[in-house]
Design an enzyme around this catalytic site. Structure first.
Site, short mmCIF file in Angstrom:
data_model
loop_
_atom_site.label_atom_id
_atom_site.label_comp_id
_atom_site.label_asym_id
_atom_site.label_seq_id
_atom_site.Cartn_x
_atom_site.Cartn_y
_atom_site.Cartn_z
N CYS A 30 53.78 44.65 -14.63
CA CYS A 30 54.07 46.01 -14.20
C CYS A 30 54.31 46.85 -15.45
CB CYS A 30 55.30 45.99 -13.29
SG CYS A 30 56.15 47.55 -13.12
N CYS A 83 57.97 47.62 -16.11
CA CYS A 83 58.69 46.45 -16.64
C CYS A 83 58.38 46.27 -18.13
CB CYS A 83 58.33 45.19 -15.86
SG CYS A 83 59.19 45.05 -14.27
N HIS A 127 63.17 45.25 -11.33
CA HIS A 127 61.92 45.57 -10.64
C HIS A 127 62.15 45.62 -9.14
CE1 HIS A 127 57.53 45.83 -10.02
NE2 HIS A 127 57.85 45.24 -8.87
N HIS A 166 60.83 54.54 -9.02
CA HIS A 166 61.14 55.53 -10.06
C HIS A 166 61.33 56.89 -9.42
CE1 HIS A 166 56.77 55.35 -9.53
NE2 HIS A 166 56.76 56.64 -9.81
N HIS A 169 61.01 61.01 -10.25
CA HIS A 169 60.53 62.06 -11.16
C HIS A 169 61.60 63.15 -11.24
CE1 HIS A 169 56.13 60.85 -10.87
NE2 HIS A 169 56.63 60.26 -9.79
P1 5GP Z 1 53.89 57.89 -9.06
O1 5GP Z 1 52.47 58.40 -8.99
O2 5GP Z 1 53.93 56.40 -8.81
O3 5GP Z 1 54.87 58.66 -8.25
O4 5GP Z 1 54.36 58.14 -10.56
C1 5GP Z 1 53.92 57.37 -11.62
C2 5GP Z 1 54.01 58.24 -12.84
O5 5GP Z 1 53.98 57.40 -13.97
C3 5GP Z 1 52.86 59.23 -12.99
O6 5GP Z 1 53.38 60.55 -13.04
C4 5GP Z 1 52.18 58.81 -14.30
O7 5GP Z 1 51.77 59.92 -15.06
C5 5GP Z 1 53.27 58.03 -15.00
N1 5GP Z 1 52.79 56.95 -15.85
C6 5GP Z 1 51.87 55.98 -15.53
N2 5GP Z 1 51.73 55.13 -16.56
C7 5GP Z 1 52.59 55.55 -17.53
C8 5GP Z 1 52.89 55.06 -18.84
O8 5GP Z 1 52.35 54.06 -19.32
N3 5GP Z 1 53.82 55.75 -19.56
C9 5GP Z 1 54.45 56.86 -19.06
N4 5GP Z 1 55.34 57.47 -19.86
N5 5GP Z 1 54.19 57.35 -17.83
C10 5GP Z 1 53.26 56.70 -17.09
ZN ZN Z 2 58.24 46.49 -12.71
#
Ligand code: 5GP
Ligand code: ZN
Length: 111
Positions: free
Chosen positions: A2, A5, A44, A98, A100
């Site tokens: 992940c 992780c 996790h 997570h 935002h």
């Molecule tokens: P979700 O779409 O699951 O709500 O949010 C995942 C967020 O993780 C997205 O906004 C994406 O831009 C961010 N993200 C994905 N991979 C990475 C990474 O490797 N580093 C960082 N800093 N953000 C990431």
């Molecule tokens: Zn994880």
């Protein structure tokens, strides 16, 4: 395996803005607002659906971290949005819980 992780363990890089025993927070790689921070439990947990009763103190820590980060980023007064996308219809793309933290602009209404 992940990506969050890997960030927690230091295997993958991130622009970290906050860390405590249970939580890490770093800048989103594709920011959707002037301030876009991801607040991630070190444990996790795949999504909100996977949260259990024993995670209560962790959830308090996440909200407390959000408050501290908002203050640190200078957006606590004007306000911010705290969002957790869940599952395919919720637009979740990383299956590690997570939140935002979005700020720095007036957010459009979502509902
Ligand atoms: P979700 O779409 O699951 O709500 O949010 C995942 C967020 O993780 C997205 O906004 C994406 O831009 C961010 N993200 C994905 N991979 C990475 C990474 O490797 N580093 C960082 N800093 N953000 C990431
Ligand atoms: Zn994880």
């Amino acid at each position: 395996m992940c990506i969050f992780c890997d960030i927690v363990s230091g295997k993958a890089p991130s622009r970290k803005v906050y860390e405590d025993e249970q939580v890490i927070a770093f800048k989103d790689i594709y920011p959707q607002a002037p301030v876009h921070i991801l607040i991630v439990p070190k444990k996790h947990i795949a999504s909100v659906v996977e949260v259990s009763d024993e995670d209560g103190p962790l959830l308090v820590d996440i909200v407390t971290a959000a408050k501290k980060i908002a203050e640190q980023q200078g957006v606590a007064k004007r306000g911010f949005r705290l969002v957790a996308n869940n599952g395919p219809d919720g637009g979740q793309t990383v299956n590690h819980l997570h939140f935002h933290l979005l700020a720095g602009d007036v957010m459009g209404r979502m509902c």
